[in-house]
Design a protein around this motif. Structure first.
Motif, PDB file in Angstrom:
ATOM      1  N   VAL A  70      74.483 -21.062 -37.839  1.00 25.41           N
ATOM      2  CA  VAL A  70      75.612 -20.200 -37.505  1.00 25.41           C
ATOM      3  C   VAL A  70      75.402 -19.735 -36.073  1.00 25.41           C
ATOM      4  CG1 VAL A  70      76.837 -18.067 -38.020  1.00 25.41           C
ATOM      5  CG2 VAL A  70      75.970 -19.482 -39.894  1.00 25.41           C
ATOM      6  N   ASN A  71      76.336 -20.124 -35.201  1.00 24.22           N
ATOM      7  CA  ASN A  71      76.262 -19.840 -33.776  1.00 24.22           C
ATOM      8  C   ASN A  71      77.390 -18.890 -33.408  1.00 24.22           C
ATOM      9  OD1 ASN A  71      74.231 -22.091 -32.886  1.00 24.22           O
ATOM     10  ND2 ASN A  71      75.670 -23.053 -34.299  1.00 24.22           N
ATOM     11  N   LEU A 111      73.214 -23.798 -30.811  1.00 26.89           N
ATOM     12  CA  LEU A 111      73.785 -23.801 -29.470  1.00 26.89           C
ATOM     13  C   LEU A 111      72.985 -22.911 -28.532  1.00 26.89           C
ATOM     14  CD1 LEU A 111      76.160 -24.569 -27.552  1.00 26.89           C
ATOM     15  CD2 LEU A 111      77.351 -22.535 -28.434  1.00 26.89           C
ATOM     16  N   ASN A 112      72.387 -23.519 -27.497  1.00 25.26           N
ATOM     17  CA  ASN A 112      71.775 -22.730 -26.439  1.00 25.26           C
ATOM     18  C   ASN A 112      72.865 -21.910 -25.774  1.00 25.26           C
ATOM     19  OD1 ASN A 112      68.918 -23.204 -26.204  1.00 25.26           O
ATOM     20  ND2 ASN A 112      69.404 -25.303 -25.601  1.00 25.26           N
ATOM     21  N   GLY A 113      72.606 -20.637 -25.544  1.00 23.53           N
ATOM     22  CA  GLY A 113      73.577 -19.784 -24.884  1.00 23.53           C
ATOM     23  C   GLY A 113      74.509 -19.042 -25.815  1.00 23.53           C
ATOM     24  N   ALA A 114      74.377 -19.255 -27.128  1.00 24.17           N
ATOM     25  CA  ALA A 114      75.175 -18.478 -28.083  1.00 24.17           C
ATOM     26  C   ALA A 114      74.714 -17.018 -28.024  1.00 24.17           C
ATOM     27  CB  ALA A 114      75.006 -19.023 -29.497  1.00 24.17           C
ATOM     28  N   LEU A 115      75.585 -16.089 -28.423  1.00 20.20           N
ATOM     29  CA  LEU A 115      75.160 -14.690 -28.476  1.00 20.20           C
ATOM     30  C   LEU A 115      73.964 -14.538 -29.404  1.00 20.20           C
ATOM     31  CD1 LEU A 115      78.549 -12.755 -28.641  1.00 20.20           C
ATOM     32  CD2 LEU A 115      77.170 -13.320 -26.637  1.00 20.20           C
ATOM     33  N   ASP A 119      69.365 -19.888 -38.001  1.00 17.83           N
ATOM     34  CA  ASP A 119      68.908 -21.132 -38.604  1.00 17.83           C
ATOM     35  C   ASP A 119      68.666 -20.853 -40.076  1.00 17.83           C
ATOM     36  OD1 ASP A 119      67.881 -23.692 -39.015  1.00 17.83           O
ATOM     37  OD2 ASP A 119      65.857 -23.115 -38.385  1.00 17.83           O
ATOM     38  N   CYS A 120      69.382 -21.558 -40.940  1.00 18.54           N
ATOM     39  CA  CYS A 120      69.333 -21.259 -42.372  1.00 18.54           C
ATOM     40  C   CYS A 120      69.075 -22.507 -43.211  1.00 18.54           C
ATOM     41  CB  CYS A 120      70.666 -20.675 -42.838  1.00 18.54           C
ATOM     42  SG  CYS A 120      71.219 -19.230 -41.935  1.00 18.54           S
ATOM     43  N   THR A 121      68.475 -22.268 -44.357  1.00 19.22           N
ATOM     44  CA  THR A 121      68.458 -23.259 -45.429  1.00 19.22           C
ATOM     45  C   THR A 121      69.437 -22.751 -46.489  1.00 19.22           C
ATOM     46  OG1 THR A 121      66.563 -22.153 -46.447  1.00 19.22           O
ATOM     47  CG2 THR A 121      66.099 -24.032 -45.004  1.00 19.22           C
ATOM     48  N   VAL A 122      70.043 -23.674 -47.196  1.00 14.96           N
ATOM     49  CA  VAL A 122      71.062 -23.296 -48.172  1.00 14.96           C
ATOM     50  C   VAL A 122      70.396 -22.818 -49.461  1.00 14.96           C
ATOM     51  CG1 VAL A 122      72.985 -24.138 -49.574  1.00 14.96           C
ATOM     52  CG2 VAL A 122      72.776 -24.844 -47.173  1.00 14.96           C
ATOM     53  N   VAL A 141      66.015 -16.600 -36.151  1.00  9.19           N
ATOM     54  CA  VAL A 141      67.119 -16.041 -35.375  1.00  9.19           C
ATOM     55  C   VAL A 141      66.817 -16.283 -33.906  1.00  9.19           C
ATOM     56  CG1 VAL A 141      68.393 -13.939 -34.793  1.00  9.19           C
ATOM     57  CG2 VAL A 141      67.494 -14.238 -37.101  1.00  9.19           C
ATOM     58  N   GLU A 142      67.773 -16.895 -33.204  1.00  7.69           N
ATOM     59  CA  GLU A 142      67.668 -17.122 -31.760  1.00  7.69           C
ATOM     60  C   GLU A 142      68.644 -16.169 -31.083  1.00  7.69           C
ATOM     61  OE1 GLU A 142      65.648 -19.309 -30.200  1.00  7.69           O
ATOM     62  OE2 GLU A 142      64.825 -20.108 -32.077  1.00  7.69           O
TER      63      GLU A 142
END
Length: 166
Positions: A70-71, A111-115, A119-122, A141-142
């Motif tokens: 999710v970005n 996405l680099n540069g996203a707010l 990163d998730c597993t379902v 979380v990035e």
């Protein structure tokens, strides 16, 4: 008395939301779409949920690969949001030529540069009519640069941003 599909859509257009690109991977195949139906679910354990159309390729990839990215987009990403919404005719698996993408630990594209990117597993997928509710366990979380907090929003068919926060 039940409401019509058109009434539902008209009403939901007035529910503004943050714009996100939801991604998934299954092996070497990436897919993604633009979504506003994303929300936090719990802090312990850290989880979020995303609602995805069950007729799309991204849903198939999420179901098979069990990955989810999710970005959260800023206003600078409006073009990407439109691309991942299918407004340029690209298929869900062909939309990644724009943007600076990297593979997260789960395998999902982020996405680099996203707010911020999650990163998730379902954890689970629940059928809900035309859509599925996908619950993701947040593995990482990035967080993007804090000097660029200009979130992209969507309301009544228009792209915009928050104004006068504070």
């Amino acid at each position: 008395m039940a409401i019509s599909k058109d009434q539902f859509k008209q009403g939901m257009r007035r529910l503004g939301g943050a714009v996100n690109i939801v991604t998934a991977a299954d092996g070497g195949v990436w897919a993604g779409l633009t979504a506003t139906a994303v929300t936090s679910l719990s802090a312990e354990p850290p989880r979020l949920l995303v609602c995805i159309n069950r007729q799309g390729v991204t849903y198939d990839i999420v179901s098979k690969g069990r990955t989810l990215g999710v970005n959260v987009l800023g206003t600078a990403h409006k073009g990407l949001a439109m691309r991942f919404a299918g407004m340029d005719g690209e298929e869900e698996t062909e939309r990644f030529s724009g943007g600076d993408w990297f593979t997260a630990k789960s395998g999902a594209p982020l996405l680099n540069g996203a707010l911020v990117s999650f990163d998730c597993t379902v954890e689970s997928i629940l059928d809900a009519g035309s859509h599925a509710i996908v619950i993701g366990n947040i593995e990482a979380v990035e967080i993007g640069a804090s000097d660029v907090l200009d979130p992209l929003c969507y309301l009544d068919g228009k792209w915009g941003t928050f104004q006068n926060l504070g």
